[in-house]
Design a protein around this motif. Structure first.
Motif, PDB file in Angstrom:
ATOM      1  N   GLN A   1       0.722  -0.967   0.086  1.00 38.94           N
ATOM      2  CA  GLN A   1       0.000  -0.075  -0.031  1.00 38.94           C
ATOM      3  C   GLN A   1       0.785   1.275   0.177  1.00 38.94           C
ATOM      4  O   GLN A   1       2.036   1.170   0.569  1.00 38.94           O
ATOM      5  CB  GLN A   1      -0.998  -0.216   1.209  1.00 38.94           C
ATOM      6  CG  GLN A   1      -1.751  -1.115   1.444  1.00 38.94           C
ATOM      7  CD  GLN A   1      -2.735  -1.143   0.449  1.00 38.94           C
ATOM      8  OE1 GLN A   1      -3.611  -0.242   0.244  1.00 38.94           O
ATOM      9  NE2 GLN A   1      -3.000  -2.317  -0.043  1.00 38.94           N
ATOM     10  N   PRO A   2       0.447   2.320  -0.469  1.00 40.68           N
ATOM     11  CA  PRO A   2       1.052   3.575  -0.386  1.00 40.68           C
ATOM     12  C   PRO A   2       1.314   4.146   0.945  1.00 40.68           C
ATOM     13  O   PRO A   2       0.633   3.747   2.052  1.00 40.68           O
ATOM     14  CB  PRO A   2       0.151   4.487  -0.767  1.00 40.68           C
ATOM     15  CG  PRO A   2      -0.704   3.893  -2.148  1.00 40.68           C
ATOM     16  CD  PRO A   2      -0.726   2.447  -1.299  1.00 40.68           C
ATOM     17  N   GLY A   3       2.545   4.354   1.266  1.00 41.18           N
ATOM     18  CA  GLY A   3       3.070   4.774   2.618  1.00 41.18           C
ATOM     19  C   GLY A   3       3.590   3.730   3.363  1.00 41.18           C
ATOM     20  O   GLY A   3       4.486   3.465   4.523  1.00 41.18           O
ATOM     21  N   ASP A   4       3.500   2.413   2.902  1.00 38.51           N
ATOM     22  CA  ASP A   4       4.355   1.238   3.294  1.00 38.51           C
ATOM     23  C   ASP A   4       5.878   1.543   3.240  1.00 38.51           C
ATOM     24  O   ASP A   4       6.274   1.987   2.391  1.00 38.51           O
ATOM     25  CB  ASP A   4       4.083  -0.138   2.637  1.00 38.51           C
ATOM     26  CG  ASP A   4       2.809  -0.744   2.999  1.00 38.51           C
ATOM     27  OD1 ASP A   4       2.175   0.021   3.976  1.00 38.51           O
ATOM     28  OD2 ASP A   4       2.424  -1.555   2.391  1.00 38.51           O
ATOM     29  N   VAL A   5       6.596   0.942   4.127  1.00 35.43           N
ATOM     30  CA  VAL A   5       7.979   1.070   4.092  1.00 35.43           C
ATOM     31  C   VAL A   5       8.645  -0.294   3.910  1.00 35.43           C
ATOM     32  O   VAL A   5       8.323  -1.184   4.700  1.00 35.43           O
ATOM     33  CB  VAL A   5       8.745   1.617   5.486  1.00 35.43           C
ATOM     34  CG1 VAL A   5      10.175   1.780   5.233  1.00 35.43           C
ATOM     35  CG2 VAL A   5       8.272   3.155   5.610  1.00 35.43           C
ATOM     36  N   VAL A   6       9.542  -0.432   2.780  1.00 32.68           N
ATOM     37  CA  VAL A   6       9.886  -1.859   2.293  1.00 32.68           C
ATOM     38  C   VAL A   6      11.446  -1.922   2.443  1.00 32.68           C
ATOM     39  O   VAL A   6      12.277  -0.897   2.448  1.00 32.68           O
ATOM     40  CB  VAL A   6       9.446  -2.262   1.055  1.00 32.68           C
ATOM     41  CG1 VAL A   6       8.002  -2.428   0.905  1.00 32.68           C
ATOM     42  CG2 VAL A   6      10.014  -1.178   0.061  1.00 32.68           C
ATOM     43  N   ASP A   7      11.967  -3.070   3.040  1.00 31.34           N
ATOM     44  CA  ASP A   7      13.293  -3.184   2.965  1.00 31.34           C
ATOM     45  C   ASP A   7      13.498  -4.211   1.846  1.00 31.34           C
ATOM     46  O   ASP A   7      12.945  -5.198   1.729  1.00 31.34           O
ATOM     47  CB  ASP A   7      13.736  -4.088   3.938  1.00 31.34           C
ATOM     48  CG  ASP A   7      14.266  -3.148   5.343  1.00 31.34           C
ATOM     49  OD1 ASP A   7      14.605  -2.005   4.939  1.00 31.34           O
ATOM     50  OD2 ASP A   7      13.847  -3.580   6.473  1.00 31.34           O
TER      51      ASP A   7
ATOM     52  N   GLN B   1      18.255  -1.275   0.047  1.00 35.32           N
ATOM     53  CA  GLN B   1      17.494   0.250   0.311  1.00 35.32           C
ATOM     54  C   GLN B   1      16.296  -0.066   1.148  1.00 35.32           C
ATOM     55  O   GLN B   1      15.878  -1.223   1.248  1.00 35.32           O
ATOM     56  CB  GLN B   1      16.957   0.657  -1.069  1.00 35.32           C
ATOM     57  CG  GLN B   1      18.018   1.237  -2.217  1.00 35.32           C
ATOM     58  CD  GLN B   1      18.667   2.229  -1.606  1.00 35.32           C
ATOM     59  OE1 GLN B   1      18.200   2.959  -1.161  1.00 35.32           O
ATOM     60  NE2 GLN B   1      19.906   2.458  -1.985  1.00 35.32           N
ATOM     61  N   ARG B   2      16.058   0.833   2.090  1.00 28.90           N
ATOM     62  CA  ARG B   2      14.905   0.925   2.960  1.00 28.90           C
ATOM     63  C   ARG B   2      14.118   2.063   2.394  1.00 28.90           C
ATOM     64  O   ARG B   2      14.469   3.398   2.689  1.00 28.90           O
ATOM     65  CB  ARG B   2      14.951   1.052   4.208  1.00 28.90           C
ATOM     66  CG  ARG B   2      13.769   1.181   5.112  1.00 28.90           C
ATOM     67  CD  ARG B   2      13.902   1.287   6.555  1.00 28.90           C
ATOM     68  NE  ARG B   2      14.112  -0.299   7.067  1.00 28.90           N
ATOM     69  CZ  ARG B   2      13.554  -0.527   8.189  1.00 28.90           C
ATOM     70  NH1 ARG B   2      13.099   0.333   9.086  1.00 28.90           N
ATOM     71  NH2 ARG B   2      13.746  -1.645   8.689  1.00 28.90           N
ATOM     72  N   LEU B   3      13.011   2.078   1.659  1.00 27.87           N
ATOM     73  CA  LEU B   3      12.223   3.117   1.131  1.00 27.87           C
ATOM     74  C   LEU B   3      10.783   2.967   1.280  1.00 27.87           C
ATOM     75  O   LEU B   3      10.118   1.909   1.733  1.00 27.87           O
ATOM     76  CB  LEU B   3      12.409   3.082  -0.517  1.00 27.87           C
ATOM     77  CG  LEU B   3      13.943   3.581  -0.898  1.00 27.87           C
ATOM     78  CD1 LEU B   3      13.998   3.229  -2.598  1.00 27.87           C
ATOM     79  CD2 LEU B   3      14.386   4.586  -0.620  1.00 27.87           C
ATOM     80  N   ALA B   4      10.246   4.148   1.266  1.00 26.14           N
ATOM     81  CA  ALA B   4       8.793   4.320   1.351  1.00 26.14           C
ATOM     82  C   ALA B   4       8.169   4.066   0.231  1.00 26.14           C
ATOM     83  O   ALA B   4       8.604   4.871  -0.779  1.00 26.14           O
ATOM     84  CB  ALA B   4       8.269   5.583   2.181  1.00 26.14           C
ATOM     85  N   VAL B   5       6.743   3.541   0.124  1.00 26.57           N
ATOM     86  CA  VAL B   5       6.015   3.499  -1.300  1.00 26.57           C
ATOM     87  C   VAL B   5       5.562   4.948  -1.387  1.00 26.57           C
ATOM     88  O   VAL B   5       5.014   5.374  -0.473  1.00 26.57           O
ATOM     89  CB  VAL B   5       4.842   2.381  -1.260  1.00 26.57           C
ATOM     90  CG1 VAL B   5       4.124   2.483  -2.384  1.00 26.57           C
ATOM     91  CG2 VAL B   5       5.722   1.022  -1.293  1.00 26.57           C
ATOM     92  N   ARG B   6       5.499   5.675  -2.596  1.00 24.88           N
ATOM     93  CA  ARG B   6       5.042   7.011  -2.560  1.00 24.88           C
ATOM     94  C   ARG B   6       3.607   6.781  -2.679  1.00 24.88           C
ATOM     95  O   ARG B   6       2.993   5.994  -2.886  1.00 24.88           O
ATOM     96  CB  ARG B   6       5.543   7.719  -4.238  1.00 24.88           C
ATOM     97  CG  ARG B   6       7.000   7.740  -4.046  1.00 24.88           C
ATOM     98  CD  ARG B   6       7.292   8.063  -5.552  1.00 24.88           C
ATOM     99  NE  ARG B   6       8.670   8.372  -5.615  1.00 24.88           N
ATOM    100  CZ  ARG B   6       9.428   8.580  -6.841  1.00 24.88           C
ATOM    101  NH1 ARG B   6       8.861   8.255  -7.800  1.00 24.88           N
ATOM    102  NH2 ARG B   6      10.645   8.916  -6.925  1.00 24.88           N
ATOM    103  N   PRO B   7       2.935   8.053  -2.432  1.00 17.56           N
ATOM    104  CA  PRO B   7       1.351   8.131  -2.655  1.00 17.56           C
ATOM    105  C   PRO B   7       0.732   7.704  -3.864  1.00 17.56           C
ATOM    106  O   PRO B   7      -0.329   7.317  -3.834  1.00 17.56           O
ATOM    107  CB  PRO B   7       1.019   9.569  -2.337  1.00 17.56           C
ATOM    108  CG  PRO B   7       2.522  10.065  -1.514  1.00 17.56           C
ATOM    109  CD  PRO B   7       3.277   9.400  -2.086  1.00 17.56           C
ATOM    110  N   ASP B   8       1.661   7.810  -4.878  1.00 12.64           N
ATOM    111  CA  ASP B   8       0.907   7.386  -6.117  1.00 12.64           C
ATOM    112  C   ASP B   8       1.289   5.828  -6.282  1.00 12.64           C
ATOM    113  O   ASP B   8       0.999   5.171  -7.154  1.00 12.64           O
ATOM    114  CB  ASP B   8       1.630   7.845  -7.350  1.00 12.64           C
ATOM    115  CG  ASP B   8       3.120   8.018  -7.666  1.00 12.64           C
ATOM    116  OD1 ASP B   8       3.644   7.158  -6.504  1.00 12.64           O
ATOM    117  OD2 ASP B   8       3.692   8.280  -8.481  1.00 12.64           O
ATOM    118  N   GLY B   9       1.832   5.078  -5.373  1.00  9.25           N
ATOM    119  CA  GLY B   9       1.724   3.813  -5.463  1.00  9.25           C
ATOM    120  C   GLY B   9       3.023   3.298  -6.081  1.00  9.25           C
ATOM    121  O   GLY B   9       3.331   2.065  -6.527  1.00  9.25           O
ATOM    122  N   THR B  10       4.265   4.081  -6.236  1.00 13.73           N
ATOM    123  CA  THR B  10       5.485   3.799  -6.989  1.00 13.73           C
ATOM    124  C   THR B  10       6.395   3.390  -5.930  1.00 13.73           C
ATOM    125  O   THR B  10       6.598   4.049  -4.782  1.00 13.73           O
ATOM    126  CB  THR B  10       6.009   4.902  -8.081  1.00 13.73           C
ATOM    127  OG1 THR B  10       6.053   6.240  -7.356  1.00 13.73           O
ATOM    128  CG2 THR B  10       4.654   4.932  -9.114  1.00 13.73           C
TER     129      THR B  10
END
Length: 229
Positions: free
Chosen positions: A44-50, A61-70
């Protein structure tokens, strides 16, 4: 039947019903779902993935999914990841990164999640639960403090929008506590869970309302023991 006799009968039923509900014994929530279930979570948007590359740690990388789902990984560029399972996300990153890396081995975990569900009705503390890990209805209710004494565990309603249009299902949590296999226990993001009252609890609420609205003040202070009925 006189008004006083009806009052005594109503109060007696209310006391008897309340004592029956208070004896409800609820087992602790079951063990957490397995990792295979966790990997069915949809990003989902807002999730943080490793994201980890076994043989190329410099690309981790550890990044958040952007609001547009990318998701924007340096090695892959922008990827549309909203709605993907963890397995599907790994495969997408693997195939895209293979354009620059030789046979990359990729693992993905959900470090944080923006997904949540709402728990209401006859629970101790109605409100949202974070779906940071796969969670079923029973676990979510215990996250909000458990059931109230008047809860009807056999007719818990779950409203889900995971497939687009709202869909409603009934879940028998009393059977789940007793170990019976129950379909539809797992929660999806934005699910709404409503725990109804038992008919006894509903009757008690009606009796209390009747007493408060119709009974003279002098009778409200009178306590009647069930043994005297």
């Amino acid at each position: 039947m006189t008004s006083l006799s009806f009052l005594a009968l109503a109060v007696g039923l209310a006391v008897l019903g309340s004592s029956g509900c208070a004896k409800r014994q609820v087992a602790p929530p079951p063990v957490a779902p397995t990792e295979s279930v966790a990997r069915e979570y949809h990003v989902q948007p807002g999730d943080v993935v490793d994201v980890k590359f076994l043989y190329h740690p410099g690309e981790n990388q550890r990044l958040a999914v952007r609001p547009d789902g990318t998701l924007a990984l340096p090695i892959t560029g922008d990827l549309t990841v909203m709605g993907l399972t963890v397995n599907a996300l790994e495969e997408l990153i693997r195939t895209t990164a293979a354009r620059k890396l030789r046979e990359p081995v990729v693992s993905v975990t959900i470090a944080e999640t923006a997904a949540r569900a709402y728990i209401g009705g006859e629970v101790t503390n109605a409100g949202f639960v974070q779906l940071g890990k796969p969670m079923d209805v029973l676990q979510a209710i215990f996250e909000r403090g458990g059931f109230k004494s008047g809860a009807d565990m056999t007719k818990v309603t779950v409203v889900s929008r995971s497939s687009g249009a709202p869909a409603t299902r009934l879940v028998n949590l009393e059977a789940a506590v007793e170990g019976e296999p129950i379909d539809g226990l797992m929660l999806a993001p934005d699910d709404v869970v409503v725990v109804p009252k038992t008919w006894v609890a509903t009757a008690n609420a009606w009796v209390k309302s009747w007493l408060d609205g119709l009974t003279p003040e002098v009778f409200k202070s009178v306590r009647i023991s069930p043994t005297s009925l």
